[in-house]
Design a protein around this motif. Sequence first.
Motif, PDB file in Angstrom:
ATOM      1  N   LYS A   1       0.875  -0.949  -0.439  1.00  0.00           N
ATOM      2  CA  LYS A   1      -0.156   0.349   0.115  1.00  0.00           C
ATOM      3  C   LYS A   1       0.495   0.923  -0.363  1.00  0.00           C
ATOM      4  CE  LYS A   1      -3.894   2.342   2.593  1.00  0.00           C
ATOM      5  NZ  LYS A   1      -4.582   2.298   3.791  1.00  0.00           N
ATOM      6  N   GLY A   2       2.353   1.038   0.330  1.00  0.00           N
ATOM      7  CA  GLY A   2       2.870   2.343   1.067  1.00  0.00           C
ATOM      8  C   GLY A   2       3.529   2.699  -0.171  1.00  0.00           C
ATOM      9  N   ALA A   3       4.207   1.657  -1.130  1.00  0.00           N
ATOM     10  CA  ALA A   3       4.438   1.617  -2.624  1.00  0.00           C
ATOM     11  C   ALA A   3       3.540   2.471  -3.804  1.00  0.00           C
ATOM     12  CB  ALA A   3       5.366   0.339  -2.882  1.00  0.00           C
ATOM     13  N   GLN A   4       2.020   1.540  -3.827  1.00  0.00           N
ATOM     14  CA  GLN A   4       0.669   2.458  -4.881  1.00  0.00           C
ATOM     15  C   GLN A   4       1.331   3.791  -4.056  1.00  0.00           C
ATOM     16  OE1 GLN A   4      -1.542  -1.097  -3.694  1.00  0.00           O
ATOM     17  NE2 GLN A   4      -1.211  -2.118  -5.041  1.00  0.00           N
ATOM     18  N   GLU A   5       1.073   4.294  -2.695  1.00  0.00           N
ATOM     19  CA  GLU A   5       0.418   5.109  -2.361  1.00  0.00           C
ATOM     20  C   GLU A   5       1.492   6.385  -2.682  1.00  0.00           C
ATOM     21  OE1 GLU A   5      -2.388   4.604   1.115  1.00  0.00           O
ATOM     22  OE2 GLU A   5      -0.322   5.380   1.851  1.00  0.00           O
ATOM     23  N   LEU A   6       2.876   6.248  -2.631  1.00  0.00           N
ATOM     24  CA  LEU A   6       3.344   7.065  -3.206  1.00  0.00           C
ATOM     25  C   LEU A   6       3.425   7.163  -5.052  1.00  0.00           C
ATOM     26  CD1 LEU A   6       5.832   8.475  -3.024  1.00  0.00           C
ATOM     27  CD2 LEU A   6       6.967   6.644  -3.285  1.00  0.00           C
ATOM     28  N   GLN A   7       2.935   5.930  -5.874  1.00  0.00           N
ATOM     29  CA  GLN A   7       2.817   5.961  -7.271  1.00  0.00           C
ATOM     30  C   GLN A   7       1.347   7.320  -7.678  1.00  0.00           C
ATOM     31  OE1 GLN A   7       4.938   3.968  -9.707  1.00  0.00           O
ATOM     32  NE2 GLN A   7       5.627   4.534  -8.112  1.00  0.00           N
ATOM     33  N   GLU A   8       1.194   7.046  -6.238  1.00  0.00           N
ATOM     34  CA  GLU A   8      -0.766   8.439  -6.360  1.00  0.00           C
ATOM     35  C   GLU A   8       0.166   9.964  -5.785  1.00  0.00           C
ATOM     36  OE1 GLU A   8      -3.346   6.182  -4.689  1.00  0.00           O
ATOM     37  OE2 GLU A   8      -3.705   4.680  -6.196  1.00  0.00           O
ATOM     38  N   GLY A   9       0.942   9.394  -5.093  1.00  0.00           N
ATOM     39  CA  GLY A   9       1.110  10.877  -5.620  1.00  0.00           C
ATOM     40  C   GLY A   9       1.208  11.402  -3.448  1.00  0.00           C
ATOM     41  N   ILE A  10       1.062  10.009  -3.090  1.00  0.00           N
ATOM     42  CA  ILE A  10       0.620  10.053  -1.809  1.00  0.00           C
ATOM     43  C   ILE A  10       2.223   9.826  -0.981  1.00  0.00           C
ATOM     44  CG2 ILE A  10      -0.037   9.271   0.589  1.00  0.00           C
ATOM     45  CD1 ILE A  10      -2.316   8.802  -1.069  1.00  0.00           C
ATOM     46  N   GLU A  11       3.012  10.487   0.202  1.00  0.00           N
ATOM     47  CA  GLU A  11       4.234  10.531   0.622  1.00  0.00           C
ATOM     48  C   GLU A  11       3.762   9.557   1.787  1.00  0.00           C
ATOM     49  OE1 GLU A  11       7.293  11.475  -0.029  1.00  0.00           O
ATOM     50  OE2 GLU A  11       6.086  12.627  -2.170  1.00  0.00           O
ATOM     51  N   PRO A  12       5.152   9.115   2.596  1.00  0.00           N
ATOM     52  CA  PRO A  12       5.278   7.962   3.658  1.00  0.00           C
ATOM     53  C   PRO A  12       4.665   9.407   5.103  1.00  0.00           C
ATOM     54  CG  PRO A  12       6.800   7.268   2.763  1.00  0.00           C
ATOM     55  CD  PRO A  12       5.647   8.697   1.404  1.00  0.00           C
ATOM     56  N   MET A  13       4.129   9.181   5.817  1.00  0.00           N
ATOM     57  CA  MET A  13       4.024  10.341   6.866  1.00  0.00           C
ATOM     58  C   MET A  13       4.952   9.329   7.565  1.00  0.00           C
ATOM     59  SD  MET A  13       2.784   7.666   9.236  1.00  0.00           S
ATOM     60  CE  MET A  13       2.008   9.168  10.282  1.00  0.00           C
TER      61      MET A  13
END
Length: 425
Positions: free
Chosen positions: A376-388
């Motif tokens: 999920k972390g890797a997928q969210e980064l692809q969507e522009g969501i940085e890891p908190m």
Amino acid sequence: MLTHDENELMCRVGPGTPMGEYLRRFWFPAMMSEELPEPDCPPVRVRLMGEDLVAFRDTNGAVGLMDNYCPHRRASLFFGRNEESGIRCVYHGWKFDVHGDCVDMPSEPAESNFKDKVKVTAYPCQERSGFVWTYMGPPDKTPQMPDFEWMHVPEENRGFAKFIYECNFVQSVEGEIDTVHASFLHSNLDARTVAPAATTSGGRYMYNERWANFFVRNKDYGLLIGARRPAENDSYYWRISQWLHPFYTMTPREPGTGENSYVRCRMWVPRDDETTWVYLSHWHPRRPMYDEDRREIASCRNLIPGTWRAKANIENDYLIDREMQKTKTYAGMPRGTGRVEDAAMIETMGKVVNRELEHLGTSDLAIIAMRRRLIKGAQELQEGIEPMQAHNPEIYRQRSSSAVLPRDVVFDEDPEVIKEITADL
């Protein structure tokens, strides 16, 4: 189990891969400080995240970590001269500082400004508590360093080791958060017989009932994991471990931060898709480490000279002794040469395990949850969501533990357990 595509996304860490880009959003150990013992010492080869790098300590003591290949004609900077605050390629004398800037180009005319236009890829470094840390992501996304408890204790309160696993980093992490295997792989054949007289809670309770009920809690930093077994007097024995984004683990330990309990953090840093740097940090929050506390650290430093490989390894079948397996220990492998039993199981799955062929059980709940969070972390980064997690260093102030609690008390609801697993900074 995972699909082929999910497994590929989770395991591939090279530049441009989803997981590789995700992991590069974090600071992580690149090497131990002792590998660069003094200013202007010889450079060191470093392979990290699928990239061939070279590290050096300059005249002022600063550490540089950069592309191994000189941008002129791609000669190796490992053979360079580490002198006068920079590393100089011996092919044509081009010299680079720790920031990757070309500061001298003697093969060009004196009036040339060509050196001002040339730069080698370099990654920022910080030294904390015995390790050189690096950040390999976009400069404008540079986060803060994680703030582990062991970074704050005196030097005599901690110990470190480094070695290599010859497999992907994910299966290395999985081996750590699967705490039920300790009741089998690391046991002696007489474990059940001697359990009543054991001096540790693990020795008393882990072997009569080798199965465990798993309870997994999602936390901002990762996962808090409780494995529950029956104990005497209407109580349960809980083994409490942690997984912290993206590849840090803390295995269960004896309760109490008084005289008898030290804390362990393992860091599973990808060397590339098929090999993993393993860093061990052991520490005690209150006192210096005793000699017996350092036994695992010492055994993990018992390596083949000139390498980071254990003396018992895949090429010699981990020195398995079948007679010992019949008469003394469950696995029959030596325990004084590093984490051999774990390595034998994890590395022989294959360099990158084929998870389409798995059959997971109830003891794998933490592994399933960790995979989901990582993907999920890797997928969210692809969507522009940085890891908190990368931008909140205080969330790394955690510990592992264990406890014997009444059967009506859940491990993460007990005030003493919460106090025990929260670092006191």
